[in-house]
Design a protein around this motif. Structure first.
Motif, PDB file in Angstrom:
ATOM      1  N   ARG A  98       0.830  -1.209   0.000  1.00  0.00           N
ATOM      2  CA  ARG A  98       0.000   0.000   0.000  1.00  0.00           C
ATOM      3  C   ARG A  98       0.862   1.255   0.000  1.00  0.00           C
ATOM      4  N   ASP A 101       2.042   1.759  -3.459  1.00  0.00           N
ATOM      5  CA  ASP A 101       0.931   2.242  -4.294  1.00  0.00           C
ATOM      6  C   ASP A 101       0.704   3.740  -4.068  1.00  0.00           C
ATOM      7  N   ASN A 102       0.713   4.160  -2.785  1.00  0.00           N
ATOM      8  CA  ASN A 102       0.518   5.575  -2.471  1.00  0.00           C
ATOM      9  C   ASN A 102       1.663   6.426  -3.016  1.00  0.00           C
ATOM     10  N   TRP A 103       2.870   5.906  -2.944  1.00  0.00           N
ATOM     11  CA  TRP A 103       4.025   6.624  -3.478  1.00  0.00           C
ATOM     12  C   TRP A 103       3.895   6.837  -4.982  1.00  0.00           C
ATOM     13  N   GLN A 105       1.189   6.751  -6.781  1.00  0.00           N
ATOM     14  CA  GLN A 105       0.068   7.637  -7.066  1.00  0.00           C
ATOM     15  C   GLN A 105       0.444   9.093  -6.809  1.00  0.00           C
ATOM     16  N   ALA A 106       1.200   9.348  -5.738  1.00  0.00           N
ATOM     17  CA  ALA A 106       1.634  10.711  -5.432  1.00  0.00           C
ATOM     18  C   ALA A 106       2.522  11.267  -6.541  1.00  0.00           C
ATOM     19  N   GLN A 136      -3.797  16.390  -3.127  1.00  0.00           N
ATOM     20  CA  GLN A 136      -4.037  14.953  -3.194  1.00  0.00           C
ATOM     21  C   GLN A 136      -2.726  14.164  -3.150  1.00  0.00           C
ATOM     22  N   TYR A 139      -1.720  14.094   0.413  1.00  0.00           N
ATOM     23  CA  TYR A 139      -2.568  13.151   1.169  1.00  0.00           C
ATOM     24  C   TYR A 139      -2.085  11.712   0.970  1.00  0.00           C
ATOM     25  N   ASN A 140      -1.740  11.368  -0.276  1.00  0.00           N
ATOM     26  CA  ASN A 140      -1.248  10.019  -0.554  1.00  0.00           C
ATOM     27  C   ASN A 140       0.042   9.717   0.213  1.00  0.00           C
ATOM     28  N   GLU A 143      -0.334   9.000   3.933  1.00  0.00           N
ATOM     29  CA  GLU A 143      -0.871   7.682   4.267  1.00  0.00           C
ATOM     30  C   GLU A 143       0.233   6.650   4.477  1.00  0.00           C
ATOM     31  N   ILE A 144       1.451   7.000   4.097  1.00  0.00           N
ATOM     32  CA  ILE A 144       2.575   6.078   4.238  1.00  0.00           C
ATOM     33  C   ILE A 144       3.126   6.174   5.660  1.00  0.00           C
ATOM     34  N   THR A 154       9.796   9.527   1.935  1.00  0.00           N
ATOM     35  CA  THR A 154       8.435  10.065   1.894  1.00  0.00           C
ATOM     36  C   THR A 154       8.354  11.394   2.633  1.00  0.00           C
TER      37      THR A 154
END
Length: 434
Positions: A98, A101-103, A105-106, A136, A139-140, A143-144, A154
């Motif tokens: 996850r 994935d967030n990385w 997406q960011a 956004q 925000y992604n 979440e890490i 991050t």
């Protein structure tokens, strides 16, 4: 397939029961005493899981007996430890997947934001899109978890993106503020006009909002009223306390206040705001003392607003008028009005009531009169030979705004009214400031 079935049998055959599964942090795995538990990448987690699965597969199957032997007990304990470890690794793999994935997406969102940001002809819409994309992306990243494998990079990336978000917000405000100059020109106001609009969350736009107008005129009475409320609160003074109005504070005035009479403090404040009484203002300046008023303003963080001179009419100058000149900006006055409508000052309700009882309704009130979507809440106007202006509260769909418009050319009511009307229409059409 045979391997999967065997692992399932081992998992269900152990005596371990999990009432609930709590996400395990990386620290729990990395702090294991076993050397093989220390991992630095997702790939190493996959390899660790494979080793644990192999160990589970290699364990002999416990013999079926009516009682536990030492041999069976030892096997079951090994199974229990390995199953627990496998569960922790699986959870951590999920966390890291996850995080990755967030990385990704960011990074995608930041690339989109950067592309929008270099638009050759930016509009409010494109600037808002750019700002939203940066938000956004942040925000992604947030979440890490900090203890993720990519936690350090991050946190660095978050700082980088927040700088980009700040720049984007700044550019958005500039783009939005451009409409203020357009409205100024369309309304017929001079190039020296100052305009500020804020909501109660202190999201603001301004045009020349930090520049001094030629004169604050009667708008300076709002800071005097605020200082009165601070004094009565700090010293536990009743607003019903009578104050004698000395003859030396008389000047031309259209209010009900007369010299050589006593009036309750609340009456003097009310007449100063809603009837713009110069006599009441001068007496309150004497009652407070200019050093006290300006100390209150300084303590509240106002760098420009200062009360240094009493108010006078066309000819009659009050006694001991003071030295220097009164100063304010539309930005600071608007912020003060926001504080009033946010009830941040003591007895803010008294000030809100006085603003709502404003006798002069030729500027803001008249400018909003033909806009059914807009509710006028209160106002303070100011006018002399050098400047004309107003600061007012209004509500649109339950959202409260404060706007201040001052032009350093007196006697131009139609232009101020037109400007107020256009500003309110903008808020209605664009559903607010931001």
């Amino acid at each position: 397939m045979h391997r999967i079935l065997k692992i399932k049998q081992i998992l269900t055959g152990t005596l371990v029961t999990m009432a609930s599964l709590t996400i395990i942090s990386i620290g729990n795995i990395q702090s294991s005493s076993a050397a093989e538990s220390y991992t630095q990448s997702l790939q190493e987690l996959y390899e660790m899981r494979e080793r644990v699965v192999n160990k589970l597969e290699s364990l002999p199957t416990p013999r079926k007996r009516l009682f536990f032997s030492e041999e069976n007990q030892a096997i079951l304990e090994k199974q229990q430890n390995l199953v627990q470890k496998l569960q922790e690794i699986d959870v951590q793999i999920l966390v890291e997947q996850r995080a990755n994935d967030n990385w990704r997406q960011a990074l995608t969102l930041s690339a989109q934001a950067a592309e929008v940001g270099v638009s050759p002809s930016p509009t409010v819409k494109t600037r808002e899109t750019e700002k939203h994309l940066w938000q956004q992306a942040i925000y992604n990243l947030e979440e890490i978890p900090d203890d993720s494998f990519i936690g350090d990079k991050t946190n660095k990336k978050i700082k980088e993106y927040k700088r980009s978000l700040y720049d984007s917000s700044y550019q958005l405000n500039i783009t939005k503020s451009n409409f203020l100059d357009k409205i100024r020109k369309e309304s017929g106001l001079s190039s020296r006009a100052t305009i500020t609009i804020c909501n109660l969350r202190r999201e603001c736009l301004d045009l020349n909002g930090n520049k001094l107008p030629a004169s604050p005129a009667s708008l300076i009475k709002v800071p005097v009223a605020v200082a009165v409320m601070q004094k009565v609160s700090q010293e536990n003074i009743s607003l019903d306390t009578p104050v004698y109005v000395s003859r030396g504070n008389f000047t031309e005035d259209a209010s009900e206040i007369r010299a050589r009479k006593r009036y309750p403090l609340k009456t003097l404040v009310g007449q100063m705001i809603d009837h713009s009484s110069n006599i009441a203002t001068n007496q309150l300046i004497d009652y407070l003392g200019q050093p006290y008023i300006n100390k209150v303003l300084e303590d509240d963080g106002y760098k420009v607003i200062r009360v240094k001179y009493k108010l006078m009419g066309n000819r009659i100058r009050p006694k001991n008028p003071g030295k220097g000149r009164n100063t304010l900006t539309s930005n600071e006055l608007t912020d003060m009005m926001v504080s009033i409508y946010n009830s941040e000052y003591p007895n803010s309700d008294v000030l809100i009531e006085a603003l709502a009882n404003q006798k002069d309704r030729l500027l803001g009130y008249a400018g909003l009169e033909k806009l059914p979507e807009v509710k006028w809440l209160g106002e303070k106007t100011g006018e002399n030979s050098r400047a004309l202006g107003t600061t007012l509260g209004l509500s649109i769909d339950g959202e409260v705004y404060v706007m201040t418009v001052i032009d350093s050319r007196g006697g131009r009511d139609p232009q101020i009214r037109k400007c107020i009307n256009k500003l309110a229409k903008y808020l209605v059409d664009n559903e607010g400031l931001l």
